[in-house]
Design an enzyme around this catalytic site. Structure first.
Site, mmCIF file in Angstrom:
data_model
loop_
_atom_site.group_PDB
_atom_site.id
_atom_site.type_symbol
_atom_site.label_atom_id
_atom_site.label_comp_id
_atom_site.label_asym_id
_atom_site.label_seq_id
_atom_site.Cartn_x
_atom_site.Cartn_y
_atom_site.Cartn_z
ATOM 1 N N GLU A 41 34.604 37.558 77.937
ATOM 2 C CA GLU A 41 34.586 36.144 77.765
ATOM 3 C C GLU A 41 33.161 35.459 78.213
ATOM 4 O O GLU A 41 32.699 35.721 79.323
ATOM 5 C CB GLU A 41 35.542 35.366 78.512
ATOM 6 C CG GLU A 41 35.879 34.034 77.932
ATOM 7 C CD GLU A 41 37.102 33.499 78.568
ATOM 8 O OE1 GLU A 41 37.775 34.029 79.670
ATOM 9 O OE2 GLU A 41 36.945 32.066 78.670
ATOM 10 N N ARG A 266 41.015 47.704 88.508
ATOM 11 C CA ARG A 266 39.519 47.184 88.548
ATOM 12 C C ARG A 266 39.079 47.509 89.625
ATOM 13 O O ARG A 266 39.304 47.869 90.691
ATOM 14 C CB ARG A 266 39.755 45.459 88.621
ATOM 15 C CG ARG A 266 40.323 44.916 89.605
ATOM 16 C CD ARG A 266 40.722 43.342 89.403
ATOM 17 N NE ARG A 266 39.454 42.469 89.401
ATOM 18 C CZ ARG A 266 39.434 41.885 88.115
ATOM 19 N NH1 ARG A 266 40.245 41.964 87.193
ATOM 20 N NH2 ARG A 266 38.412 41.058 88.069
ATOM 21 N N LYS A 276 34.098 35.530 88.279
ATOM 22 C CA LYS A 276 33.083 34.830 87.675
ATOM 23 C C LYS A 276 33.637 33.277 88.171
ATOM 24 O O LYS A 276 32.289 32.493 88.203
ATOM 25 C CB LYS A 276 33.278 34.960 86.297
ATOM 26 C CG LYS A 276 32.573 36.131 85.517
ATOM 27 C CD LYS A 276 32.545 35.808 84.042
ATOM 28 C CE LYS A 276 33.871 36.611 83.283
ATOM 29 N NZ LYS A 276 33.836 36.607 82.129
HETATM 30 P P1 ATP Z 1 36.475 37.566 86.511
HETATM 31 O O1 ATP Z 1 37.820 37.989 86.921
HETATM 32 O O2 ATP Z 1 35.469 38.209 87.342
HETATM 33 O O3 ATP Z 1 36.265 36.494 85.898
HETATM 34 P P2 ATP Z 1 37.136 38.479 83.851
HETATM 35 O O4 ATP Z 1 38.352 39.673 83.787
HETATM 36 O O5 ATP Z 1 37.767 37.292 83.580
HETATM 37 O O6 ATP Z 1 36.370 38.566 84.894
HETATM 38 P P3 ATP Z 1 36.167 39.229 81.333
HETATM 39 O O7 ATP Z 1 34.872 38.613 80.715
HETATM 40 O O8 ATP Z 1 37.397 38.814 80.806
HETATM 41 O O9 ATP Z 1 35.968 38.803 82.920
HETATM 42 O O10 ATP Z 1 35.975 40.696 81.311
HETATM 43 C C1 ATP Z 1 35.636 41.762 80.560
HETATM 44 C C2 ATP Z 1 36.162 42.960 80.793
HETATM 45 O O11 ATP Z 1 35.709 43.433 81.851
HETATM 46 C C3 ATP Z 1 37.802 42.953 80.621
HETATM 47 O O12 ATP Z 1 38.139 44.065 80.004
HETATM 48 C C4 ATP Z 1 38.054 43.085 82.124
HETATM 49 O O13 ATP Z 1 39.133 43.735 82.410
HETATM 50 C C5 ATP Z 1 36.806 43.864 82.622
HETATM 51 N N1 ATP Z 1 36.610 43.629 84.018
HETATM 52 C C6 ATP Z 1 36.437 42.189 84.548
HETATM 53 N N2 ATP Z 1 36.363 42.655 86.086
HETATM 54 C C7 ATP Z 1 36.232 44.128 86.221
HETATM 55 C C8 ATP Z 1 36.343 44.389 87.568
HETATM 56 N N3 ATP Z 1 36.410 43.920 88.909
HETATM 57 N N4 ATP Z 1 36.717 45.865 87.324
HETATM 58 C C9 ATP Z 1 36.594 46.581 86.187
HETATM 59 N N5 ATP Z 1 36.728 45.810 85.039
HETATM 60 C C10 ATP Z 1 36.544 44.371 84.931
HETATM 61 MG MG MG Z 2 39.293 37.607 81.604
#
Ligand code: ATP
Ligand code: MG
Length: 480
Positions: A41, A266, A276
């Site tokens: 995102e 994760r 984020k």
């Molecule tokens: P955050 O929780 O840090 O805000 P997010 O999951 O909201 O991150 P996205 O931009 O939606 O961020 O993530 C893009 C991809 O990266 C998704 O498929 C998510 O599952 C993966 N991702 C995010 N954080 C991690 C992590 N700590 N380990 C592995 N994959 C991750």
């Molecule tokens: Mg997300």
């Protein structure tokens, strides 16, 4: 050790996701195709957790001859920005991956809208006019089933009409939502008639004012996957409970070659904030200098701190992919960069706190060049010439006048090896009136050039093999 680690980086072991992909390839499930996507995102910069997902999605596509899209999941106009889109592209490319296509969920808004209309037509979605608080109250609790909304049984024609008018901009934010008609008594909250569309009078960074209704992530994601013909939709464990909805939606709307969602744990790193939302706070409040502040675990922060893409990929290969949550020690990340730089960084010798050494049996005015190995970890880095003469400097910490046991560096009467040069023995310590050491007088053994002694001496009489340091560094005087 080093060999083991370098293999980890090149040939990734077959984890449970790769095993699924391999089986699907073997059985011809998706007509022999592998298609993945990385779906950030654009509401912040990527962090080391994202690197795990990037290495997994792009890695599988690369190794299995498939494709991997970079898809921006930009369904939330309020929080998203082109700055983030550009930064994300930079970071993925810097990590060493190239996407098969750059795509945006917002590119599918029209098609997603038509999917929603189709669901309504099938009697599987309805426009609900309860407000947010009411919807929450109707949803029930963990122990209690929810209640059907009074609007749940609206006729299809009324739903179609209302949904079209929602799109047309007739209603204020929150006046109506589109919901899936699934099961208000499901033990899984995600199936209690989840919201699919909401009204949001907000400009979107790509579609501008074209839309005032936006699809929810849970609706947009599976259908974007299907539109892109993704075969394996890999995501983190928090989406496990959303999978029944994912399957329900693709089951209702997609006839063949449906994508399959697979969840993995994760990355969590100890002592490291990786959300984020929280990183954004640090940036906005000026606690850090920006998203690429070297103290942050963002990819751009790590890059600025001196991390290499190789080291981050190596780290991701080492931590592996599993289904069980755990916390990785941040020392493992540091280990990866240390190993990488140890192999590749150019080296020079220096002494920080110099102590003068005079080799009393070395001819005055003579200068010779010794071959110094550039990188003991990498023979191909070769050697370089370093001048060697009667006056040299060593690190002050490499000498102790009254050493404890197991001090294997220089002390009075002891012999040590100067790195890539000669063995020297300290014969005299010269001090000033206050007892400060001014210089050391030493002899050198001309038969030990290159740091080897013809009679097999190791440089210190005893315990040499156990010594942590096998030789000490000396640098020539400036005048040579
Ligand atoms: P955050 O929780 O840090 O805000 P997010 O999951 O909201 O991150 P996205 O931009 O939606 O961020 O993530 C893009 C991809 O990266 C998704 O498929 C998510 O599952 C993966 N991702 C995010 N954080 C991690 C992590 N700590 N380990 C592995 N994959 C991750
Ligand atoms: Mg997300």
């Amino acid at each position: 050790m080093a060999d083991q680690h370098s293999t980890a980086a090149t040939a990734a072991p077959v984890d449970f996701i790769r095993a699924i992909v391999d089986e699907d390839l073997a059985t011809g499930k998706h007509h022999g195709r592998v298609s993945t996507r990385f779906p950030p995102e654009p509401n912040g910069y990527l962090h080391i957790g994202h690197a795990k997902s990037i290495c997994l999605n792009f890695g599988i596509a690369q190794e299995r001859g498939g494709s991997c899209n970079l898809r921006f999941d930009d369904t939330n106009p309020a929080k998203e920005d082109v700055e983030y889109v550009d930064a994300i592209k930079d970071d993925v490319a810097w990590l060493g991956f190239m996407w098969s296509a750059e795509l945006y969920a917002s590119d599918y808004f029209e098609r997603l809208y038509r999917f929603a209309v189709e669901l309504i037509t099938q009697g599987k979605a309805y426009v609900d006019s309860l407000n947010g608080d009411q919807i929450r109250a109707y949803r029930g609790t963990l122990t209690e089933a929810g209640k059907n909304s009074p609007y749940r049984d609206r006729p299809v024609s009324e739903n179609l009409d209302l949904f079209a008018r929602m799109r047309g901009g007739e209603f204020a934010d929150g006046a109506h939502v589109l919901r899936a008609k699934i099961d208000m008594a499901s033990p899984n909250f995600n199936l209690r008639d989840p919201t699919l569309y909401r009204i949001r009078h907000a400009a979107h960074h790509r579609t501008g004012d074209a839309w005032c209704i936006y699809p929810m992530y849970d609706f947009a994601h599976p259908l974007s996957d299907a539109l892109e013909r993704i075969t394996h939709s890999i995501c983190t464990l928090e989406f496990e409970d959303h999978r029944p909805l994912y399957d329900w939606l693709v089951g209702a709307l997609i006839d063949e070659d449906r994508p399959r969602q697979i969840e993995f744990a994760r990355l969590n790193l100890n002592y490291t904030v990786m959300s984020k939302r929280k990183l954004l706070q640090l940036v906005q409040q000026g606690v850090v200098s920006g998203w690429n502040d070297p103290r942050l675990p963002t990819i751009s922060g790590l890059r600025r701190r001196g991390y290499t893409p190789e080291s981050i990929r190596d780290f991701c290969a080492r931590i592996g992919v599993a289904k069980k949550e755990n916390v990785i020690d941040v020392a493992q990340l540091e280990h990866s960069i240390r190993e990488d730089l140890n192999r590749r960084a150019p080296r020079v010798m220096t002494v920080l706190r110099p102590l003068k050494v005079v080799l009393t049996n070395y001819p005055e005015g003579q200068v010779e060049e010794v071959d110094v190995i550039n990188n003991p970890e990498d023979a191909s880095a070769g050697t370089r010439k370093v001048p060697f003469s009667r006056v040299l400097y060593i690190e002050r910490d490499d000498f102790l006048e009254d050493p404890p046991k197991k001090f294997f560096r220089l002390s009075p009467g002891k012999e040590v090896r100067l790195r890539c040069a000669y063995f020297i023995t300290c014969t005299e310590v010269v001090k000033d009136g206050r007892g400060e050491i001014l210089e050391l007088r030493c002899t050198y053994d001309p038969s030990t050039r290159g740091g080897d002694s013809p009679d097999g001496r190791k440089g210190t009489p005893r315990g040499w093999r156990k010594a942590k340091r096998s030789s000490i560094t000396s640098i020539p005087t400036r005048s040579t």
